[in-house]
Design an enzyme around this catalytic site. Structure first.
Site, mmCIF file in Angstrom:
data_model
loop_
_atom_site.group_PDB
_atom_site.id
_atom_site.type_symbol
_atom_site.label_atom_id
_atom_site.label_comp_id
_atom_site.label_asym_id
_atom_site.label_seq_id
_atom_site.Cartn_x
_atom_site.Cartn_y
_atom_site.Cartn_z
ATOM 1 N N ASP A 193 -1.179 2.332 13.122
ATOM 2 C CA ASP A 193 -2.624 2.470 13.305
ATOM 3 C C ASP A 193 -3.196 1.687 14.489
ATOM 4 O OD1 ASP A 193 -1.877 3.354 10.824
ATOM 5 O OD2 ASP A 193 -3.416 2.269 9.725
ATOM 6 N N ASP A 211 -8.464 -1.408 4.744
ATOM 7 C CA ASP A 211 -8.926 -0.833 6.009
ATOM 8 C C ASP A 211 -10.442 -0.890 6.178
ATOM 9 O OD1 ASP A 211 -6.231 -0.195 5.993
ATOM 10 O OD2 ASP A 211 -6.556 1.903 5.472
ATOM 11 N N ASP A 258 -1.796 -10.601 -0.271
ATOM 12 C CA ASP A 258 -1.689 -11.971 -0.763
ATOM 13 C C ASP A 258 -0.384 -12.184 -1.541
ATOM 14 O OD1 ASP A 258 -2.010 -10.953 -3.345
ATOM 15 O OD2 ASP A 258 -4.060 -11.690 -3.585
ATOM 16 N N SER A 276 -4.456 -2.872 8.422
ATOM 17 C CA SER A 276 -5.476 -2.333 9.317
ATOM 18 C C SER A 276 -6.874 -2.870 9.052
ATOM 19 C CB SER A 276 -5.480 -0.810 9.239
ATOM 20 O OG SER A 276 -4.296 -0.290 9.773
#
Length: 423
Positions: free
Chosen positions: A62, A188, A141, A122
């Protein structure tokens, strides 16, 4: 032009229900035992492109956080510094003065905090008050939950924005038992826009069962975010909405406008990358900024999802736009993944390219978007070859001497008597 991607974005996670958070459902693949492999012959590849953006080697996907800052264009992108398959993802960083020739810099964002220790995925860039860039991005995480983080330039006087620092308050947004967000479908974040109340808004892609969702968050300071009671928009049966994008376009004209503009002169575009279909779809409609709802125009309703327009009808995915205020245009970037096998990618030492940047605007009908390669690409045109008019018969060879196929573009005009027109 280039086209849509078959996407292998994220790792396969299988986790149980934890602390009331919805179970993780992602099913993307990652080839961990192949990530350190790459070819030593990356510069001797006959299939590498000449005009499209791609690093010298390894995997990219991306485009992330494109922006214009102090005379330079910045492009960040998902990148594996260790090999030609997905994994070890960082935010690589390149700069350009013309969107054609790019200079690579050191990665801007890489795993370094608990909130992104398992990956920096992203996101988008936003220019805050005082011309200060900020990046929101998805981190993974220690529990492999998708959470949202922020990073700022370390030195605003550096036009190259070489170093970025992360907030100690990360993560700013995360799935909890209270907000009932799927911990594997929360990623995103978009560029931010300002509402009439002076608060920032962003959307984050998600899903609930098979309903795609653009989760809306609001903030006064771009640090403390509150989830809205309702999404900006959602649609049943569409699956996970990845890499959402939301921006205004003028009703009349080709100029782009700032992401925060909302008036009678604009329409709004909501674009989503459908994980289930591996295509980018967009809706045209109205943004009601009092109710914070996007209302699609007639013909863009959710029951017509198969008929909704796409940016591109080939391999094209995870696209991102940004407003180029220097030239008053909105620029579209996208990722293209080849059809080659994993083994072929490892052998050649690279995988993935980005499309030629495109300027994007609303067609005068208001029913679709128009896109065209940025004008800077025309600088690459040299040594034109002109031939006199010639009628070609079926199967006839037409050799053109003095050029190779690697970097040549062809323009043909022909007269079709049935339509009395030149094509």
């Amino acid at each position: 032009m280039t086209i849509l991607s078959t996407m292998w974005l994220m790792p396969l996670f299988t986790f149980i229900y934890v602390n009331g958070i919805l179970p993780i459902e992602a099913t993307h693949h990652v080839y961990r035992n192949l990530q350190s492999l790459s070819s030593d012959d990356s510069f001797k590849q006959p299939y590498r492109t000449a005009y499209h953006f791609q690093p010298p080697k390894n995997w990219i996907n991306d485009p992330n956080g494109p922006l214009s800052y102090k005379g330079l264009y910045h492009l960040f992108y998902q990148y594996n510094p260790k090999g030609a398959v997905w994994g070890n993802i960082v935010w690589a960083h390149s700069v350009s003065t013309d969107l054609v020739n790019w200079t690579p810099l050191d990665p801007a964002i890489f795993p370094s905090q608990p909130s992104d220790i398992n990956g920096c995925w992203s996101g988008s860039a936003t220019i805050l008050h005082g011309n200060k860039p900020a990046i929101l991005y998805t981190g993974i995480d220690p529990m492999n939950h998708q959470v949202q983080n922020i990073a700022y330039p370390k030195n605003l006087s550096d036009p190259f924005l070489r170093e970025w620092i992360k907030s100690p308050k990360n993560p700013l947004m995360e799935p909890t038992s209270e907000n009932k967000i799927n911990a594997s479908s929360f990623r995103d974040p978009t560029s931010g826009w300002l509402g009439k109340d002076g608060n920032w808004r962003i959307i984050i892609g998600s899903k609930r069962n098979t309903r795609g969702i653009a989760i809306l968050y609001k903030s006064k300071d771009f640090i403390n975010w509150i989830k809205s009671k309702h999404p900006l928009h959602s649609a049943k049966g569409t699956g996970m909405w990845e890499c959402p994008d939301f921006f205004p376009v003028l009703k009349i004209g080709r100029f782009g406008v700032d992401t925060s503009l909302n008036s009678d002169d604009v329409r709004h575009v909501l674009k989503v990358s459908l994980d289930d279909k591996k295509h980018d779809y967009y809706l045209i409609g109205t943004y009601n900024d009092e109710k914070d709802k996007f209302v699609p125009d007639k013909g863009f309703e959710e029951e017509n999802i198969e008929q909704i327009l796409r940016y591109d009808y080939g391999k094209y995915y995870a696209s991102k736009t940004f407003f180029d205020d220097g030239k008053n245009r909105r620029i579209l970037l996208g990722w293209v993944n080849e059809s080659s096998s994993v083994a072929d990618d490892i052998k050649k030492g690279w995988s993935g390219i980005h499309t030629i940047p495109r300027t994007i605007w609303l067609h005068k009908s208001g029913k679709q978007l128009i896109q065209w390669p940025v004008v800077e690409v025309e600088k690459l045109r040299v040594n034109p070859v002109k031939w006199p008019t010639k009628i070609l018969k079926g199967g006839e060879l037409f050799p053109i001497n003095g050029v190779t196929a690697a970097q040549v573009s062809y323009v043909f005009f022909y007269y079709h008597k049935s339509y009395n027109a030149i094509f």
